[in-house]
Design a protein around this motif. Sequence first.
Motif, PDB file in Angstrom:
ATOM      1  N   SER A   1     -14.816 -16.668   4.242  1.00 10.77           N
ATOM      2  CA  SER A   1     -16.074 -17.004   3.570  1.00 10.77           C
ATOM      3  C   SER A   1     -17.268 -16.580   4.411  1.00 10.77           C
ATOM      4  O   SER A   1     -18.310 -16.168   3.875  1.00 10.77           O
ATOM      5  CB  SER A   1     -16.133 -18.500   3.243  1.00 10.77           C
ATOM      6  OG  SER A   1     -16.070 -19.296   4.408  1.00 10.77           O
ATOM      7  N   CYS A   2     -17.130 -16.650   5.735  1.00  3.44           N
ATOM      8  CA  CYS A   2     -18.185 -16.140   6.625  1.00  3.44           C
ATOM      9  C   CYS A   2     -18.350 -14.631   6.433  1.00  3.44           C
ATOM     10  O   CYS A   2     -19.481 -14.116   6.431  1.00  3.44           O
ATOM     11  CB  CYS A   2     -17.846 -16.440   8.083  1.00  3.44           C
ATOM     12  SG  CYS A   2     -18.052 -18.170   8.566  1.00  3.44           S
ATOM     13  N   ALA A   3     -17.227 -13.931   6.252  1.00  6.36           N
ATOM     14  CA  ALA A   3     -17.277 -12.483   6.022  1.00  6.36           C
ATOM     15  C   ALA A   3     -18.014 -12.185   4.722  1.00  6.36           C
ATOM     16  O   ALA A   3     -18.845 -11.264   4.654  1.00  6.36           O
ATOM     17  CB  ALA A   3     -15.866 -11.905   5.979  1.00  6.36           C
ATOM     18  N   GLY A   4     -17.717 -12.955   3.692  1.00  6.25           N
ATOM     19  CA  GLY A   4     -18.403 -12.766   2.410  1.00  6.25           C
ATOM     20  C   GLY A   4     -19.883 -13.040   2.517  1.00  6.25           C
ATOM     21  O   GLY A   4     -20.708 -12.328   1.925  1.00  6.25           O
ATOM     22  N   GLY A   5     -20.260 -14.066   3.288  1.00  2.91           N
ATOM     23  CA  GLY A   5     -21.668 -14.374   3.502  1.00  2.91           C
ATOM     24  C   GLY A   5     -22.379 -13.265   4.231  1.00  2.91           C
ATOM     25  O   GLY A   5     -23.524 -12.908   3.910  1.00  2.91           O
ATOM     26  N   LEU A   6     -21.706 -12.674   5.227  1.00  5.78           N
ATOM     27  CA  LEU A   6     -22.289 -11.578   5.990  1.00  5.78           C
ATOM     28  C   LEU A   6     -22.507 -10.346   5.109  1.00  5.78           C
ATOM     29  O   LEU A   6     -23.551  -9.679   5.197  1.00  5.78           O
ATOM     30  CB  LEU A   6     -21.371 -11.220   7.162  1.00  5.78           C
ATOM     31  CG  LEU A   6     -21.825 -10.052   8.053  1.00  5.78           C
ATOM     32  CD1 LEU A   6     -23.178 -10.351   8.683  1.00  5.78           C
ATOM     33  CD2 LEU A   6     -20.779  -9.771   9.132  1.00  5.78           C
ATOM     34  N   ILE A   7     -21.546 -10.061   4.248  1.00  7.86           N
ATOM     35  CA  ILE A   7     -21.686  -8.921   3.333  1.00  7.86           C
ATOM     36  C   ILE A   7     -22.872  -9.131   2.400  1.00  7.86           C
ATOM     37  O   ILE A   7     -23.641  -8.194   2.118  1.00  7.86           O
ATOM     38  CB  ILE A   7     -20.391  -8.719   2.512  1.00  7.86           C
ATOM     39  CG1 ILE A   7     -19.242  -8.283   3.426  1.00  7.86           C
ATOM     40  CG2 ILE A   7     -20.607  -7.707   1.398  1.00  7.86           C
ATOM     41  CD1 ILE A   7     -19.481  -6.966   4.122  1.00  7.86           C
ATOM     42  N   ALA A   8     -23.054 -10.345   1.908  1.00  6.37           N
ATOM     43  CA  ALA A   8     -24.186 -10.638   1.022  1.00  6.37           C
ATOM     44  C   ALA A   8     -25.520 -10.439   1.750  1.00  6.37           C
ATOM     45  O   ALA A   8     -26.484  -9.958   1.164  1.00  6.37           O
ATOM     46  CB  ALA A   8     -24.073 -12.067   0.483  1.00  6.37           C
ATOM     47  N   ILE A   9     -25.557 -10.816   3.017  1.00  4.15           N
ATOM     48  CA  ILE A   9     -26.778 -10.600   3.818  1.00  4.15           C
ATOM     49  C   ILE A   9     -27.060  -9.104   3.960  1.00  4.15           C
ATOM     50  O   ILE A   9     -28.205  -8.655   3.871  1.00  4.15           O
ATOM     51  CB  ILE A   9     -26.642 -11.260   5.206  1.00  4.15           C
ATOM     52  CG1 ILE A   9     -26.605 -12.789   5.071  1.00  4.15           C
ATOM     53  CG2 ILE A   9     -27.784 -10.837   6.120  1.00  4.15           C
ATOM     54  CD1 ILE A   9     -26.333 -13.502   6.366  1.00  4.15           C
ATOM     55  N   ILE A  10     -25.995  -8.298   4.167  1.00  5.67           N
ATOM     56  CA  ILE A  10     -26.145  -6.857   4.280  1.00  5.67           C
ATOM     57  C   ILE A  10     -26.682  -6.267   2.979  1.00  5.67           C
ATOM     58  O   ILE A  10     -27.556  -5.377   2.979  1.00  5.67           O
ATOM     59  CB  ILE A  10     -24.805  -6.205   4.675  1.00  5.67           C
ATOM     60  CG1 ILE A  10     -24.407  -6.625   6.088  1.00  5.67           C
ATOM     61  CG2 ILE A  10     -24.891  -4.683   4.573  1.00  5.67           C
ATOM     62  CD1 ILE A  10     -23.041  -6.146   6.506  1.00  5.67           C
ATOM     63  N   VAL A  11     -26.165  -6.766   1.844  1.00  9.57           N
ATOM     64  CA  VAL A  11     -26.661  -6.325   0.531  1.00  9.57           C
ATOM     65  C   VAL A  11     -28.144  -6.630   0.391  1.00  9.57           C
ATOM     66  O   VAL A  11     -28.935  -5.794  -0.074  1.00  9.57           O
ATOM     67  CB  VAL A  11     -25.863  -7.004  -0.620  1.00  9.57           C
ATOM     68  CG1 VAL A  11     -26.511  -6.705  -1.973  1.00  9.57           C
ATOM     69  CG2 VAL A  11     -24.417  -6.530  -0.614  1.00  9.57           C
ATOM     70  N   LEU A  12     -28.537  -7.813   0.832  1.00 10.34           N
ATOM     71  CA  LEU A  12     -29.951  -8.203   0.801  1.00 10.34           C
ATOM     72  C   LEU A  12     -30.787  -7.281   1.672  1.00 10.34           C
ATOM     73  O   LEU A  12     -31.869  -6.835   1.278  1.00 10.34           O
ATOM     74  CB  LEU A  12     -30.092  -9.651   1.267  1.00 10.34           C
ATOM     75  CG  LEU A  12     -31.494 -10.267   1.202  1.00 10.34           C
ATOM     76  CD1 LEU A  12     -31.872 -10.606  -0.230  1.00 10.34           C
ATOM     77  CD2 LEU A  12     -31.573 -11.525   2.070  1.00 10.34           C
ATOM     78  N   TYR A  13     -30.275  -6.976   2.852  1.00  6.38           N
ATOM     79  CA  TYR A  13     -30.982  -6.108   3.796  1.00  6.38           C
ATOM     80  C   TYR A  13     -31.136  -4.694   3.243  1.00  6.38           C
ATOM     81  O   TYR A  13     -32.206  -4.084   3.347  1.00  6.38           O
ATOM     82  CB  TYR A  13     -30.226  -6.074   5.129  1.00  6.38           C
ATOM     83  CG  TYR A  13     -30.787  -5.112   6.130  1.00  6.38           C
ATOM     84  CD1 TYR A  13     -31.941  -5.409   6.859  1.00  6.38           C
ATOM     85  CD2 TYR A  13     -30.175  -3.876   6.363  1.00  6.38           C
ATOM     86  CE1 TYR A  13     -32.456  -4.493   7.777  1.00  6.38           C
ATOM     87  CE2 TYR A  13     -30.669  -2.962   7.262  1.00  6.38           C
ATOM     88  CZ  TYR A  13     -31.832  -3.285   7.973  1.00  6.38           C
ATOM     89  OH  TYR A  13     -32.347  -2.385   8.875  1.00  6.38           O
TER      90      TYR A  13
END
Length: 271
Positions: free
Chosen positions: A255-267
Amino acid sequence: MWNWVIGFGCSAIVAYSAYKRRSLSLSGMLAAITMGTIFFAMGSLLWFGILLAFFVSSSVMSHVKKSAKETYEAAYEKTGRRDAGQVFANGGIGMLLCIAFAINPSPVIVAAFVGVMATVTADTWATEIGSLSRSQPRSVLTWRRIPTGTSGGVSVLGTLAAMCGGLFIGLCAAGFDWLFPIHQGVPVYLYLLMGWIGGTVGAFADSIMGATCQVMYRCPKCGKMVERKDHCGVRTDRVRGLSWMNNDQVNWISSCAGGLIAIIVLYLAGI
C-alpha cells in the motif's frame, strides 16, 4: 466534539453490521470503529467516504460465490472474518495520512491516501474475484502455472479486478471531492489516474512480495503451499520467505508502494 460523536455512531453502526454478517471479528469491529471515528472527525467526506467505499465493496466481494472460494481460502493465513490486524493493515496507513492532512493539508498527502486505499481495494478485489478464474494463475515471477490461491499468482481475471478496484477508488475520490471540494489543487481527472495506476501497481507489488518475501509453509499432510502455520489439522513446515513477513506486513508495504506511485502521478501532472 460533535464530529467525534457522529463519527463514532456511524462507524459503530457499519462495523456492528459487518460483525453480524461475519465479515469482521470482535477485534476487527473495534478496530473499524476506532478507525472510522478518526476518519470522520479529522477528515472530510473524501476521507471517510473512501474508507467506507473500500470496506463495503470488499465485504461484498468476499461474499461473491463464497462457497466456491472456500477450498482456496483454507490456504490463506487469515480467512473469513477480518481481525484488528487486517483492518489496520488495510486502513492504518490511510488513517495516519488522514491525521497528517488535518495537521498540515497538502495535495501530496491526498494523493498518497488515494494510492494507498486504491491498492488495498485493488488487492482485495483481485484476490476475491481472481480466485474464481477458470484457468490456473501464473507466477508473477516465472510465469509458470501455479495452484489457485498461491501467493504471488496472477490471472487475467484477477488483474482486471485489480484495475477495476483501483479505478473504483479513483472514481469515489473524484465524486466525493466534487461534492465537498476542499482539496484544492487536485483536478478531478487526476483522482482517476492516481486510483487506477496507484492501485494496479500496488496490487502487483503485493503479488511480487507474495512470491518472494512472504513467509510460506508446506502442509505435510496434503503437500499444499499455504500461508498458515497449521493446515489439515497439523503443523506446517516453513519453506521460504521471511519469518516475520506475513500477509499483513505485505499489505502495509504494497500500500505504501501504491501511495508513492500516486504521488509520482501527481508530480508528473505538475501539481
